[in-house]
Write a protein that holds these residues in place. Structure first.
Motif, PDB file in Angstrom:
ATOM      1  N   LEU A 134      57.810  43.240  38.855  1.00 52.50           N
ATOM      2  CA  LEU A 134      58.333  43.459  40.462  1.00 52.50           C
ATOM      3  C   LEU A 134      59.401  43.911  40.728  1.00 52.50           C
ATOM      4  O   LEU A 134      59.894  44.090  41.155  1.00 52.50           O
ATOM      5  CB  LEU A 134      57.540  42.890  40.939  1.00 52.50           C
ATOM      6  N   ALA A 135      60.443  42.844  39.785  1.00 50.90           N
ATOM      7  CA  ALA A 135      61.944  43.118  40.245  1.00 50.90           C
ATOM      8  C   ALA A 135      62.524  44.481  39.746  1.00 50.90           C
ATOM      9  O   ALA A 135      63.701  44.384  40.231  1.00 50.90           O
ATOM     10  CB  ALA A 135      62.751  40.923  39.483  1.00 50.90           C
ATOM     11  N   LEU A 173      56.071  29.767  56.963  1.00 53.86           N
ATOM     12  CA  LEU A 173      56.396  31.314  55.850  1.00 53.86           C
ATOM     13  C   LEU A 173      56.214  32.633  56.845  1.00 53.86           C
ATOM     14  O   LEU A 173      55.216  32.551  58.011  1.00 53.86           O
ATOM     15  CB  LEU A 173      56.054  31.398  54.687  1.00 53.86           C
ATOM     16  N   ASP A 174      56.484  33.554  56.822  1.00 53.00           N
ATOM     17  CA  ASP A 174      56.236  34.906  57.173  1.00 53.00           C
ATOM     18  C   ASP A 174      55.190  35.562  56.302  1.00 53.00           C
ATOM     19  O   ASP A 174      54.237  36.105  56.973  1.00 53.00           O
ATOM     20  CB  ASP A 174      57.365  35.856  56.747  1.00 53.00           C
ATOM     21  N   ALA A 175      54.857  35.528  55.699  1.00 50.18           N
ATOM     22  CA  ALA A 175      53.817  35.863  54.541  1.00 50.18           C
ATOM     23  C   ALA A 175      53.121  35.388  52.996  1.00 50.18           C
ATOM     24  O   ALA A 175      54.033  33.659  52.882  1.00 50.18           O
ATOM     25  CB  ALA A 175      54.137  37.388  53.737  1.00 50.18           C
ATOM     26  N   VAL A 176      52.140  35.100  52.799  1.00 49.03           N
ATOM     27  CA  VAL A 176      51.575  34.385  51.494  1.00 49.03           C
ATOM     28  C   VAL A 176      50.567  36.266  50.940  1.00 49.03           C
ATOM     29  O   VAL A 176      49.957  36.731  51.604  1.00 49.03           O
ATOM     30  CB  VAL A 176      50.500  33.899  51.574  1.00 49.03           C
ATOM     31  N   VAL A 177      51.037  36.019  49.733  1.00 50.48           N
ATOM     32  CA  VAL A 177      50.808  37.562  48.967  1.00 50.48           C
ATOM     33  C   VAL A 177      49.897  36.262  47.610  1.00 50.48           C
ATOM     34  O   VAL A 177      50.277  36.341  47.336  1.00 50.48           O
ATOM     35  CB  VAL A 177      51.962  38.304  48.384  1.00 50.48           C
ATOM     36  N   THR A 178      48.298  37.320  47.752  1.00 49.34           N
ATOM     37  CA  THR A 178      48.157  36.860  46.129  1.00 49.34           C
ATOM     38  C   THR A 178      48.181  38.569  45.764  1.00 49.34           C
ATOM     39  O   THR A 178      48.260  39.575  46.207  1.00 49.34           O
ATOM     40  CB  THR A 178      45.693  36.302  47.428  1.00 49.34           C
ATOM     41  N   THR A 179      46.968  38.104  44.371  1.00 47.71           N
ATOM     42  CA  THR A 179      47.198  39.292  43.477  1.00 47.71           C
ATOM     43  C   THR A 179      45.507  40.125  43.558  1.00 47.71           C
ATOM     44  O   THR A 179      45.535  41.500  43.322  1.00 47.71           O
ATOM     45  CB  THR A 179      47.128  38.701  42.527  1.00 47.71           C
ATOM     46  N   THR A 180      44.930  39.792  44.369  1.00 46.80           N
ATOM     47  CA  THR A 180      43.398  40.524  44.576  1.00 46.80           C
ATOM     48  C   THR A 180      42.750  40.247  46.524  1.00 46.80           C
ATOM     49  O   THR A 180      43.587  39.080  46.936  1.00 46.80           O
ATOM     50  CB  THR A 180      42.179  39.352  43.789  1.00 46.80           C
ATOM     51  N   VAL A 191      47.990  38.578  52.126  1.00 45.97           N
ATOM     52  CA  VAL A 191      47.864  39.910  52.020  1.00 45.97           C
ATOM     53  C   VAL A 191      47.604  40.249  50.427  1.00 45.97           C
ATOM     54  O   VAL A 191      48.646  39.228  49.817  1.00 45.97           O
ATOM     55  CB  VAL A 191      48.732  41.235  52.393  1.00 45.97           C
ATOM     56  N   ALA A 192      46.907  40.914  50.233  1.00 43.24           N
ATOM     57  CA  ALA A 192      47.253  40.823  48.945  1.00 43.24           C
ATOM     58  C   ALA A 192      47.488  42.251  47.783  1.00 43.24           C
ATOM     59  O   ALA A 192      47.838  43.688  48.783  1.00 43.24           O
ATOM     60  CB  ALA A 192      45.296  41.181  48.289  1.00 43.24           C
ATOM     61  N   VAL A 193      47.956  41.933  47.120  1.00 36.82           N
ATOM     62  CA  VAL A 193      49.104  43.418  46.604  1.00 36.82           C
ATOM     63  C   VAL A 193      48.981  43.149  44.721  1.00 36.82           C
ATOM     64  O   VAL A 193      49.176  41.918  44.233  1.00 36.82           O
ATOM     65  CB  VAL A 193      50.587  42.889  47.152  1.00 36.82           C
ATOM     66  N   PRO A 194      48.481  43.839  43.967  1.00 35.93           N
ATOM     67  CA  PRO A 194      48.036  43.721  42.815  1.00 35.93           C
ATOM     68  C   PRO A 194      49.298  43.674  41.855  1.00 35.93           C
ATOM     69  O   PRO A 194      50.651  44.186  42.545  1.00 35.93           O
ATOM     70  CB  PRO A 194      47.063  44.764  42.213  1.00 35.93           C
ATOM     71  N   ASN A 195      49.407  42.328  40.331  1.00 32.74           N
ATOM     72  CA  ASN A 195      50.369  42.630  39.898  1.00 32.74           C
ATOM     73  C   ASN A 195      51.151  43.990  39.517  1.00 32.74           C
ATOM     74  O   ASN A 195      50.587  45.367  39.312  1.00 32.74           O
ATOM     75  CB  ASN A 195      50.235  42.067  39.011  1.00 32.74           C
ATOM     76  N   ARG A 229      47.154  52.466  38.970  1.00 31.82           N
ATOM     77  CA  ARG A 229      47.339  51.813  40.546  1.00 31.82           C
ATOM     78  C   ARG A 229      47.965  50.931  40.461  1.00 31.82           C
ATOM     79  O   ARG A 229      48.569  50.220  40.820  1.00 31.82           O
ATOM     80  CB  ARG A 229      45.986  51.628  41.074  1.00 31.82           C
ATOM     81  N   PHE A 230      48.624  50.367  39.034  1.00 38.39           N
ATOM     82  CA  PHE A 230      49.355  49.336  39.180  1.00 38.39           C
ATOM     83  C   PHE A 230      50.929  49.574  38.336  1.00 38.39           C
ATOM     84  O   PHE A 230      51.757  48.722  38.060  1.00 38.39           O
ATOM     85  CB  PHE A 230      48.372  48.040  37.902  1.00 38.39           C
TER      86      PHE A 230
END
Length: 414
Positions: free
Chosen positions: A38-39, A172-179, A198-202, A374-375
């Motif tokens: 991601l970086a 915090l402002d947000a928590v992001v899960t992978t599913t 919110v969810a954002v996949p790897n 999609r990844f």
């Protein structure tokens, strides 16, 4: 976005400074791999830095994009000044004691994390494990967007840790899960008013190697050799495959405390030379591309990186339908198969289904290549950029609302 800077001539768009906080960027693991991916994707448009709480070797095991700065905070290597610092042997105070990595943290880690975050000038700061996210909530600059990534599921945390996280994640402002499934659990069981969940996949990049042609008589699997991955179940299921198709082999990639027990099991089942523990490999895609099937027998997965990596190599996957990742990665009968958790017969049956039908394997492998797009790094980075923009706008709205309420109160006092 907060403190956003215009890109230089020809850059287009807006550039922000993004900092990732990670446990140890110098090791091997799914969180390290996906953070580096991601970086690198965000570095196409932004100024990106990865801050590693710990460092135990000279160079990272995974390649780091040259555009991404890597900053270690505590050097554990023998002979380093930090190794002689007495605070390294004092227990951590700020890092939550209920966190599984607690014993690897110290008062020195606390102080270095606080010092770094107090002077951090990033526009966006993203933590990548629970204890590090607590550091971010406690010490992160309020002017930055502060985001907690969760690479473990909500239910993988102890009740004590969840209570601590609920207190700190609220800042915090947000928590992001992978599913999406895990995001729904967080919303239901850890209410965080005003915090986006919110969810954002790897990110799983396309590997720079040709995909599998589905012809190899190899079943592959990868992961830490720990009980939760149920490699014992996979070995037993493979035994049924080997009895009917002796030319097929099983290769398990990874290291961990279960190696000796799994070696004994292979011998007990008479599978020596056919089921093999291959040790850790990086990049794993090179090995997956030499297989015709990739299997996972896990009891739980927060995402399922190996499944997505296998699909990127054009390999169909057979996986347990464990919480929470595989069902959001695999479309059963299209690019892979799902079987019930802890059901060795079902796992063996699914493997035999693909082993016995080369045409189906090839079709599923081609479908896996398509669905794995999609990844791609670009779209996933774009989802994060949209999240940053939405959070920044939400902040501005809340700020305007706060100013209006203050003005109203002043008017009413007159």
């Amino acid at each position: 976005m907060p403190r956003a800077r215009e890109r230089g001539a020809g850059g287009g768009g807006r550039e922000v400074k993004i900092t990732f906080l990670i446990h140890n960027a110098y090791g091997i693991g799914g969180t390290i791999r996906t953070t580096l991916n991601l970086a690198a994707a965000l570095a196409d448009r932004h100024d990106v830095e990865i801050v590693s709480m710990l460092r135990h070797r000279a160079r990272p095991r995974f390649a780091v994009d040259p555009r991404v700065r890597l900053v270690p905070l505590v050097d554990l290597r023998e002979g380093s000044p930090d190794a002689a610092d007495p605070r390294l042997h004092e227990p951590a105070v700020a890092f939550p004691a209920a966190e599984k990595r607690y014993r690897q943290y110290s008062r020195l880690t606390d102080l270095r994390a606080e010092e770094y975050l107090r002077r951090c000038t990033a526009d966006v700061i993203i933590g990548t494990r629970p204890g590090v996210n607590v550091y971010l909530a406690r010490f992160g600059p309020r002017g930055a967007l502060r985001i907690a990534q969760e690479h473990l599921t909500h239910d993988a945390h102890s009740k004590r840790l969840r209570a601590a996280l609920a207190r700190h994640y609220a800042d915090l402002d947000a928590v992001v899960t992978t599913t999406e499934a895990d995001a729904a659990v967080y919303r239901a069981r850890m209410p965080l008013p005003g915090v986006r969940v919110v969810a954002v996949p790897n990110v799983v990049p396309e590997p720079p190697i040709p995909p599998s042609d589905g012809a190899a008589t190899v079943i592959a699997a990868a992961g830490r050799l720990v009980r939760g991955k149920r490699f014992d179940l996979l070995i037993n299921a493979y035994g049924q495959v080997a009895a009917k198709y002796p030319e097929w082999t099983l290769r398990i990639y990874g290291a961990g405390p279960e190696r000796e027990r799994l070696t004994e099991l292979i011998g007990e089942r008479g599978l020596d030379g056919r089921a093999r523990l291959m040790g850790a490999r990086s990049p794993i895609e090179t090995e997956f591309a030499q297989a015709a099937i990739v299997a996972s027998a896990s009891t739980a997965e927060s995402f399922g990186m190996t499944l997505a990596e296998a699909m990127r190599c054009g390999v169909p996957v057979v996986s347990t339908d464990c919480p929470l990742g595989p069902a959001e990665i695999i479309t059963p009968g299209v690019d892979g198969l799902l079987v019930p958790v802890d059901d060795g017969q079902a796992l063996a049956g699914a493997l035999l289904e693909l082993v016995s039908d080369e045409t189906a394997r090839r079709h599923m492998g081609q479908a896996a290549l398509v669905s794995a797009r999609r990844f791609d790094p670009g779209p996933i980075a774009g989802r994060y950029e949209r999240l940053f923009a939405e959070l920044a706008e939400s902040r501005r709205t809340r700020s305007r609302s706060t100013v209006w309420r203050r003005r109203l109160r002043r008017v009413l006092r007159r």
